[in-house]
Design a protein around this motif. Structure first.
Motif, PDB file in Angstrom:
ATOM      1  N   LEU A 252     -10.829 -16.436   0.882  1.00 36.93           N
ATOM      2  CA  LEU A 252      -9.685 -15.627   1.316  1.00 36.93           C
ATOM      3  C   LEU A 252      -8.337 -16.315   1.096  1.00 36.93           C
ATOM      4  N   ILE A 253      -8.345 -17.623   0.835  1.00 32.67           N
ATOM      5  CA  ILE A 253      -7.068 -18.351   0.737  1.00 32.67           C
ATOM      6  C   ILE A 253      -6.156 -17.792  -0.358  1.00 32.67           C
ATOM      7  N   PRO A 254      -6.665 -17.527  -1.584  1.00 31.67           N
ATOM      8  CA  PRO A 254      -5.754 -16.925  -2.586  1.00 31.67           C
ATOM      9  C   PRO A 254      -5.191 -15.578  -2.147  1.00 31.67           C
ATOM     10  N   ILE A 255      -5.991 -14.823  -1.379  1.00 34.75           N
ATOM     11  CA  ILE A 255      -5.530 -13.504  -0.926  1.00 34.75           C
ATOM     12  C   ILE A 255      -4.426 -13.657   0.118  1.00 34.75           C
ATOM     13  N   ILE A 256      -4.584 -14.654   0.994  1.00 35.01           N
ATOM     14  CA  ILE A 256      -3.558 -14.898   2.013  1.00 35.01           C
ATOM     15  C   ILE A 256      -2.256 -15.363   1.361  1.00 35.01           C
ATOM     16  N   THR A 257      -2.390 -16.151   0.279  1.00 37.75           N
ATOM     17  CA  THR A 257      -1.196 -16.628  -0.423  1.00 37.75           C
ATOM     18  C   THR A 257      -0.326 -15.458  -0.885  1.00 37.75           C
ATOM     19  N   ILE A 258      -0.989 -14.379  -1.273  1.00 38.52           N
ATOM     20  CA  ILE A 258      -0.263 -13.228  -1.831  1.00 38.52           C
ATOM     21  C   ILE A 258       0.531 -12.496  -0.760  1.00 38.52           C
ATOM     22  N   LEU A 259       0.166 -12.687   0.514  1.00 34.38           N
ATOM     23  CA  LEU A 259       0.862 -11.962   1.585  1.00 34.38           C
ATOM     24  C   LEU A 259       2.368 -12.229   1.557  1.00 34.38           C
ATOM     25  N   GLY A 260       2.745 -13.503   1.333  1.00 36.73           N
ATOM     26  CA  GLY A 260       4.166 -13.835   1.304  1.00 36.73           C
ATOM     27  C   GLY A 260       4.893 -13.159   0.167  1.00 36.73           C
ATOM     28  N   ALA A 261       4.210 -13.018  -0.980  1.00 38.96           N
ATOM     29  CA  ALA A 261       4.849 -12.381  -2.141  1.00 38.96           C
ATOM     30  C   ALA A 261       4.781 -10.861  -2.062  1.00 38.96           C
ATOM     31  N   LEU A 262       3.841 -10.354  -1.248  1.00 36.96           N
ATOM     32  CA  LEU A 262       3.660  -8.900  -1.163  1.00 36.96           C
ATOM     33  C   LEU A 262       4.821  -8.237  -0.424  1.00 36.96           C
ATOM     34  N   ILE A 263       5.400  -8.951   0.543  1.00 33.86           N
ATOM     35  CA  ILE A 263       6.468  -8.358   1.361  1.00 33.86           C
ATOM     36  C   ILE A 263       7.704  -8.005   0.520  1.00 33.86           C
ATOM     37  N   PRO A 264       8.271  -8.973  -0.267  1.00 31.74           N
ATOM     38  CA  PRO A 264       9.437  -8.570  -1.084  1.00 31.74           C
ATOM     39  C   PRO A 264       9.080  -7.532  -2.143  1.00 31.74           C
ATOM     40  N   THR A 265       7.828  -7.584  -2.645  1.00 30.83           N
ATOM     41  CA  THR A 265       7.422  -6.589  -3.642  1.00 30.83           C
ATOM     42  C   THR A 265       7.428  -5.187  -3.047  1.00 30.83           C
ATOM     43  N   LEU A 266       6.881  -5.061  -1.846  1.00 30.59           N
ATOM     44  CA  LEU A 266       6.821  -3.741  -1.209  1.00 30.59           C
ATOM     45  C   LEU A 266       8.215  -3.254  -0.817  1.00 30.59           C
ATOM     46  N   ILE A 267       9.052  -4.171  -0.304  1.00 25.72           N
ATOM     47  CA  ILE A 267      10.416  -3.746   0.062  1.00 25.72           C
ATOM     48  C   ILE A 267      11.197  -3.338  -1.192  1.00 25.72           C
ATOM     49  N   GLY A 268      10.980  -4.078  -2.287  1.00 24.62           N
ATOM     50  CA  GLY A 268      11.617  -3.676  -3.546  1.00 24.62           C
ATOM     51  C   GLY A 268      11.118  -2.314  -4.006  1.00 24.62           C
ATOM     52  N   GLY A 269       9.815  -2.071  -3.841  1.00 21.05           N
ATOM     53  CA  GLY A 269       9.269  -0.758  -4.195  1.00 21.05           C
ATOM     54  C   GLY A 269       9.799   0.337  -3.291  1.00 21.05           C
ATOM     55  N   SER A 270      10.135  -0.032  -2.049  1.00 24.72           N
ATOM     56  CA  SER A 270      10.666   0.974  -1.121  1.00 24.72           C
ATOM     57  C   SER A 270      11.986   1.540  -1.604  1.00 24.72           C
ATOM     58  N   VAL A 271      12.767   0.738  -2.333  1.00 23.83           N
ATOM     59  CA  VAL A 271      14.050   1.224  -2.853  1.00 23.83           C
ATOM     60  C   VAL A 271      13.830   2.463  -3.714  1.00 23.83           C
ATOM     61  N   ILE A 272      12.803   2.430  -4.548  1.00 29.56           N
ATOM     62  CA  ILE A 272      12.514   3.552  -5.452  1.00 29.56           C
ATOM     63  C   ILE A 272      11.804   4.680  -4.710  1.00 29.56           C
ATOM     64  N   ILE A 273      10.757   4.328  -3.972  1.00 27.73           N
ATOM     65  CA  ILE A 273       9.927   5.366  -3.343  1.00 27.73           C
ATOM     66  C   ILE A 273      10.707   6.116  -2.260  1.00 27.73           C
ATOM     67  N   GLU A 274      11.464   5.403  -1.442  1.00 23.52           N
ATOM     68  CA  GLU A 274      12.239   6.088  -0.389  1.00 23.52           C
ATOM     69  C   GLU A 274      13.317   6.978  -0.997  1.00 23.52           C
ATOM     70  N   SER A 275      13.876   6.561  -2.134  1.00 21.56           N
ATOM     71  CA  SER A 275      14.889   7.411  -2.783  1.00 21.56           C
ATOM     72  C   SER A 275      14.249   8.671  -3.348  1.00 21.56           C
ATOM     73  N   ILE A 276      13.066   8.541  -3.944  1.00 21.79           N
ATOM     74  CA  ILE A 276      12.409   9.712  -4.539  1.00 21.79           C
ATOM     75  C   ILE A 276      11.972  10.695  -3.456  1.00 21.79           C
ATOM     76  N   PHE A 277      11.398  10.176  -2.347  1.00 19.66           N
ATOM     77  CA  PHE A 277      10.881  11.058  -1.307  1.00 19.66           C
ATOM     78  C   PHE A 277      11.914  11.328  -0.196  1.00 19.66           C
ATOM     79  N   SER A 278      13.168  10.925  -0.419  1.00 15.94           N
ATOM     80  CA  SER A 278      14.249  11.166   0.564  1.00 15.94           C
ATOM     81  C   SER A 278      13.873  10.665   1.952  1.00 15.94           C
TER      82      SER A 278
END
Length: 330
Positions: A252-278
């Motif tokens: 599970l260690i490699p998967i846990i490592t990704i958690l830190g990188a997943l947060i900025p990725t998802l917030i960056g994706g929110s810029v597009i998705i929240e704009s599309i879905f208002s």
């Protein structure tokens, strides 16, 4: 552990300063100017009607007449007192605007992270334990296709096919709740919120799901080749016990490592998705702030995102030791 946490929290300060310097320079030096957008009102007579004096007064009003280092020091001094400044657009405090939208974005991202981990790990385990089987090949193909699809394109397709029009009217195309949601009881309100979030969460999750399941597969394949796993099998434990009790935890260690990188990725994706879905979240707010060159608001959102990312990395470090007792806080 307390000493380790204090040391990591202290390291957040220079890391955040480095991030803030880079982002401040990028934001301030990006093409476009809030002064131009402010003085060129839609329907105005044109640039000839704007005097140089008006431009200089507007620059002075927003502090843009000062050199970049001075502007950064002034911004950082305000930040030390949790004053993010006022928005150029409506002169409301930046912290107040972020406070209204951040819970919505966190809600979307927490649901996405939970779904990603709940679905990706079983998929990774199946692929690792059925390596090179037809099922593993099919899953690998599907995940690679998902990983290559841009989220804005998938969002537009989902809206086209599942939000009415010439196709199925299964999900709402915009918003977090129906117009009459305030009149609903708690449970119907929750169902209505979930119904509105289905498509945005799908768009935010599928990419992370595809990558995380590949990491889970690779980590488990590496772990099942270890001597202690072979020893467990030699003792006669069932394959299910060997995988889920002995092998999975250490993979599970490699998967846990990704958690830190997943947060900025998802917030960056929110810029597009929240704009599309208002969706009135921080991502949509960031998109509008960038378009209007609202420097204080852009810097406020980037600062909050940087802090969340750094906290996510600290959380990853704590989870390391919980998953693998061999890792010590030192």
């Amino acid at each position: 552990m307390r000493t380790y946490l204090i040391r990591r929290l202290l390291l957040v300060i220079p890391t955040f300063l480095g991030i803030s310097i880079i982002t401040f320079l990028i934001v301030q030096m990006a093409p476009g100017s809030p002064i131009f957008l402010k003085v060129h009102k839609p329907g105005s007579a044109g640039g000839s009607a704007i005097t140089q004096e008006a431009i200089e007064q507007t620059k002075k009003l927003y502090g843009l007449d000062k050199p970049l280092p001075v502007r950064y020091v002034l911004w950082l001094g305000k930040l030390a007192t949790l004053d993010f400044g006022n928005s150029y657009k409506d002169h409301r405090p930046v912290l107040e605007k972020i406070g209204e939208t951040l819970p919505i974005t966190i809600q979307l991202n927490l649901i996405s992270i939970l779904l990603i981990y709940l679905i990706a790990i079983p998929i990774g385990v199946y692929s690792a334990t059925h390596q090179h089987s037809p099922g593993d090949t099919l899953i690998t193909l599907i995940l690679f296709v998902l990983y290559s699809l841009p989220s804005f394109w998938v969002a537009m397709l989902l809206m086209y096919y599942f939000c009415g029009g010439a196709h199925w009217n299964w999900f709402p195309a915009a918003g977090m709740n129906s117009y009459d949601a305030r009149t609903l009881a708690w449970w119907p309100w929750l169902l209505d919120r979930g119904w509105h979030l289905v498509l945005p969460v799908v768009c935010l999750s599928y990419n992370g799901l595809a990558s995380l399941s590949r990491y889970a597969r690779a980590g488990l394949i590496e772990t099942v080749r270890q001597d202690y796993v072979r020893t467990a099998r030699a003792y006669g434990f069932s394959e299910r016990t060997v995988i889920y009790k002995y092998a999975l935890r250490n993979s599970l260690i490699p998967i846990i490592t990704i958690l830190g990188a997943l947060i900025p990725t998802l917030i960056g994706g929110s810029v597009i998705i929240e704009s599309i879905f208002s969706i009135p979240g921080m991502g949509k707010l960031a998109f509008e702030a960038i378009l209007s060159r609202d420097y204080p608001l852009v810097m406020g959102i980037l600062s909050i995102t940087a802090l969340l990312t750094l906290l996510g990395l600290i959380l990853s470090d704590i989870l390391y030791a919980l998953v693998d007792p061999r890792i010590k806080f030192s």
